[in-house]
Enzyme design. Structure first.
Site, short mmCIF file in Angstrom:
data_model
loop_
_atom_site.label_atom_id
_atom_site.label_comp_id
_atom_site.label_asym_id
_atom_site.label_seq_id
_atom_site.Cartn_x
_atom_site.Cartn_y
_atom_site.Cartn_z
N SER A 171 26.14 -84.28 -66.94
CA SER A 171 25.45 -84.58 -67.93
C SER A 171 24.14 -85.69 -67.17
O SER A 171 23.72 -85.71 -66.69
CB SER A 171 27.19 -86.28 -68.03
OG SER A 171 25.79 -87.20 -68.85
N LYS B 156 27.21 -77.23 -77.04
CA LYS B 156 28.18 -78.02 -77.46
C LYS B 156 28.37 -78.81 -78.91
O LYS B 156 27.04 -79.92 -78.51
CB LYS B 156 27.80 -79.39 -76.28
CG LYS B 156 29.19 -80.16 -75.91
CD LYS B 156 29.22 -81.07 -74.40
CE LYS B 156 30.44 -81.22 -74.37
NZ LYS B 156 30.57 -82.57 -74.95
N TYR C 278 21.06 -83.86 -73.70
CA TYR C 278 20.31 -84.14 -75.10
C TYR C 278 19.15 -83.81 -75.47
O TYR C 278 17.66 -84.50 -74.89
CB TYR C 278 20.03 -85.72 -75.36
CG TYR C 278 21.64 -86.03 -75.17
CD1 TYR C 278 23.39 -86.15 -75.94
CD2 TYR C 278 22.70 -87.35 -74.13
CE1 TYR C 278 24.16 -86.32 -76.15
CE2 TYR C 278 23.73 -87.17 -73.93
CZ TYR C 278 24.91 -86.63 -75.42
OH TYR C 278 26.46 -87.48 -75.11
N HIS D 186 33.53 -84.70 -79.27
CA HIS D 186 32.87 -85.37 -77.97
C HIS D 186 34.39 -86.38 -77.64
O HIS D 186 34.10 -87.06 -77.13
CB HIS D 186 31.49 -85.84 -78.81
CG HIS D 186 30.63 -86.35 -77.84
ND1 HIS D 186 29.38 -85.75 -78.28
CD2 HIS D 186 30.52 -87.10 -76.68
CE1 HIS D 186 28.39 -87.11 -77.00
NE2 HIS D 186 28.96 -87.87 -76.21
N THR E 223 23.79 -80.69 -76.37
CA THR E 223 24.86 -81.44 -77.41
C THR E 223 24.12 -81.79 -78.30
O THR E 223 23.40 -81.89 -78.91
CB THR E 223 25.35 -82.71 -76.18
OG1 THR E 223 26.05 -82.56 -74.75
CG2 THR E 223 25.97 -83.81 -77.30
N PRO F 113 30.82 -82.47 -69.27
CA PRO F 113 30.16 -83.58 -69.08
C PRO F 113 30.18 -84.76 -69.56
O PRO F 113 30.70 -85.09 -70.56
CB PRO F 113 28.70 -83.24 -69.96
CG PRO F 113 29.19 -83.05 -71.12
CD PRO F 113 30.04 -81.55 -70.63
N ARG G 101 34.63 -88.93 -79.84
CA ARG G 101 33.41 -89.94 -79.37
C ARG G 101 32.03 -89.94 -80.80
O ARG G 101 31.52 -91.10 -80.40
CB ARG G 101 32.72 -90.51 -78.02
CG ARG G 101 33.77 -90.68 -77.33
CD ARG G 101 33.18 -90.50 -75.51
NE ARG G 101 32.58 -90.90 -75.49
CZ ARG G 101 32.54 -92.18 -74.71
NH1 ARG G 101 34.42 -92.63 -74.45
NH2 ARG G 101 32.18 -92.88 -74.09
C1 LIG Z 1 33.10 -91.10 -71.35
C2 LIG Z 1 32.85 -90.00 -71.62
C3 LIG Z 1 30.93 -89.46 -72.17
C4 LIG Z 1 30.90 -88.61 -72.70
N1 LIG Z 1 29.10 -88.24 -71.94
C5 LIG Z 1 29.07 -87.17 -72.14
C6 LIG Z 1 27.25 -86.62 -71.93
O1 LIG Z 1 26.83 -87.47 -71.47
N2 LIG Z 1 27.28 -85.61 -72.70
C7 LIG Z 1 28.26 -85.02 -73.64
O2 LIG Z 1 27.84 -83.73 -74.05
N3 LIG Z 1 29.67 -85.27 -73.44
C8 LIG Z 1 30.36 -86.00 -73.18
N4 LIG Z 1 30.79 -86.25 -73.26
C9 LIG Z 1 32.31 -85.64 -74.18
C10 LIG Z 1 32.55 -85.28 -73.34
O3 LIG Z 1 31.93 -83.99 -72.56
C11 LIG Z 1 33.95 -84.00 -73.97
O4 LIG Z 1 33.55 -83.66 -75.24
C12 LIG Z 1 35.12 -84.80 -74.18
O5 LIG Z 1 35.62 -86.03 -73.43
C13 LIG Z 1 36.09 -83.82 -74.04
O6 LIG Z 1 37.84 -84.60 -74.13
P1 LIG Z 1 38.61 -84.81 -73.52
O7 LIG Z 1 37.98 -86.21 -72.48
O8 LIG Z 1 39.77 -85.94 -74.45
O9 LIG Z 1 38.93 -83.87 -72.65
C14 LIG Z 1 31.92 -87.54 -73.17
C15 LIG Z 1 33.41 -88.31 -72.51
C16 LIG Z 1 33.27 -89.14 -71.92
C17 LIG Z 1 35.29 -88.98 -72.33
#
Ligand SMILES: Cc1cc2nc3c(=O)[nH]c(=O)nc-3n(C[C@H](O)[C@H](O)[C@H](O)COP(=O)(O)O)c2cc1C
Length: 370
Positions: free
Chosen positions: A124, A240, A149, A264, A175, A95, A267
């Site tokens: 997401s 997650k 969430y 994440h 998450t 997501p 992040r």
């Molecule tokens: C721009 C962005 C937005 C994201 N938004 C969500 C989100 O809304 N919910 C969530 O559980 N994870 C979110 N994530 C985490 C991703 O689900 C995932 O864990 C992560 O991007 C995996 O790493 P990668 O970008 O190296 O493939 C986000 C990641 C990015 C880069």
């Protein structure tokens, strides 16, 4: 508690007939040319000094694949079983928020591409298209999972779950690594606080008032809430953001259906291990009782192979999907999934594996000096 702003603007259109795609990483460079720099930073960035963000990709350098030879086998079979369903390959779309910042068609375009590939799109909670529209675009055979969430307002949380169920979502991805937002310097520096007008987090629309709520990150979240979720839905629940083996064990005892090893995408808490480095201990703790998934830094078929050999049942991809969408729209996401499928097929053939189950722990060497 902190909150996600609810508004966003569309990005620019991408071409319909894309050139061939040779490497996943080429998409990022191409997306950079199209994206508003503030949005590009939002997608690319991580928390703090971005140590974990960098580690997610570079940690794969610390592993080497030890192939088997003379195993024959002919055509590779990439299918896996998850929650009683057969997926065509062990690659899911993780997501990611705000796809309409990447492309005017946003999640609807992503869903069409993922639907065509027949794999899972985890939608997401911060999607900029309503789950019903995403489900419509993905088609009847689509496999959508909904990322949640958990909100402090339980009634609202339950209503979001009911919407996801009614739209045909087949699992709930909860998450758990976000009791508060990670501190993301790029967004702070850019002043990326309010999403511009034109779109919003459609899944946060209040059923009574029609108002779009902000997403609340809830620092009171605990295992009792997971029990509540367990009673609130019959969908399989995936946690997650599990990194610690003790939490993986607790997930099993709380009746969770799968864990997704994830930081994440670097992040949230900077300084945590790369996902691939956290995977083996989680796999050992779970001991085969539930499936273990992984996301973070997957950019190559060989990365997927490494994760599967270390015990993941499937992997998720985050940023590459956003880059593909921004660079080339729906055809770009199709190309991305095709490329990863082709790379994994070739890597498995070279490593002597016919199907994912043939990839075993002894086929990966770790702590390789780099
Ligand atoms: C721009 C962005 C937005 C994201 N938004 C969500 C989100 O809304 N919910 C969530 O559980 N994870 C979110 N994530 C985490 C991703 O689900 C995932 O864990 C992560 O991007 C995996 O790493 P990668 O970008 O190296 O493939 C986000 C990641 C990015 C880069």
């Amino acid at each position: 508690m902190s909150s996600v702003p609810a508004q966003a603007t569309p990005g620019r259109a991408a071409t319909a007939d894309p050139p061939p795609l040779h490497r996943v990483d080429d998409l990022e460079a191409e997306a950079r040319l199209r994206l508003d720099p503030v949005h590009r930073d939002f997608f690319a960035g991580g928390a703090g000094d971005e140590r974990t963000l960098r580690a997610n990709e570079t940690a794969f350098d610390g592993y080497r694949i030890l192939p088997r030879v003379l195993r024959g086998g002919g055509e590779r079979d990439l299918r896996i079983e998850l929650f009683g369903e057969t997926l065509p390959m062990p690659v899911l779309v993780s997501p990611t928020a705000f796809h309409r910042l990447a492309h005017p068609q946003g999640e609807v375009a992503t869903a069409r591409a993922v639907g065509a590939a027949g794999t899972v799109m985890v939608v997401s909670m911060a999607a900029t298209a309503p789950i019903e529209a995403v489900a419509g675009a993905a088609g009847p055979a689509a496999r959508l999972w909904f990322q949640l969430y958990p909100q402090p307002d339980l009634g609202f949380t339950a209503s979001v779950i009911r919407r996801a169920e009614a739209a045909g979502c087949r699992a709930l991805v909860v998450t758990v690594d976000s009791p508060v937002f990670g501190r993301r310097d790029r967004d702070l520096r850019n002043g990326f606080l309010d999403l511009p007008p034109g779109c919003c987090c459609e899944n946060m629309r209040d059923p009574q008032s029609g108002r779009v709520r902000d997403i609340v990150m809830d620092a009171t979240l605990d295992w009792a809430r997971i029990e509540w979720l367990r009673e609130t839905t019959r969908l399989p629940i995936v946690l997650k953001g599990i990194l610690h083996p003790a939490d993986a064990r607790l997930a099993v005892t709380h009746g969770v259906d799968a864990v997704l090893v994830s930081n994440h995408g670097g992040r949230q808490l900077d300084g945590v291990p790369a996902s691939i480095d956290a995977l083996p201990a989680v796999v050992a703790a779970v001991g085969g009782r539930i499936p273990v998934l992984l996301d973070g830094g997957i950019r190559r078929g060989t990365d997927i192979l490494t994760a599967l050999a270390l015990g993941a049942v499937a992997v998720g991809i985050g940023r590459p999907v956003v880059w593909a969408l921004a660079a080339r729209g729906e055809p770009g996401v199709r190309q991305l999934l095709d490329l990863l499928r082709a790379e994994l097929t070739r890597a498995m053939t070279l490593a002597g594996a016919v199907r994912p189950a043939d990839l075993t722990r002894e086929m990966v060497l770790d702590r390789v000096p780099v």
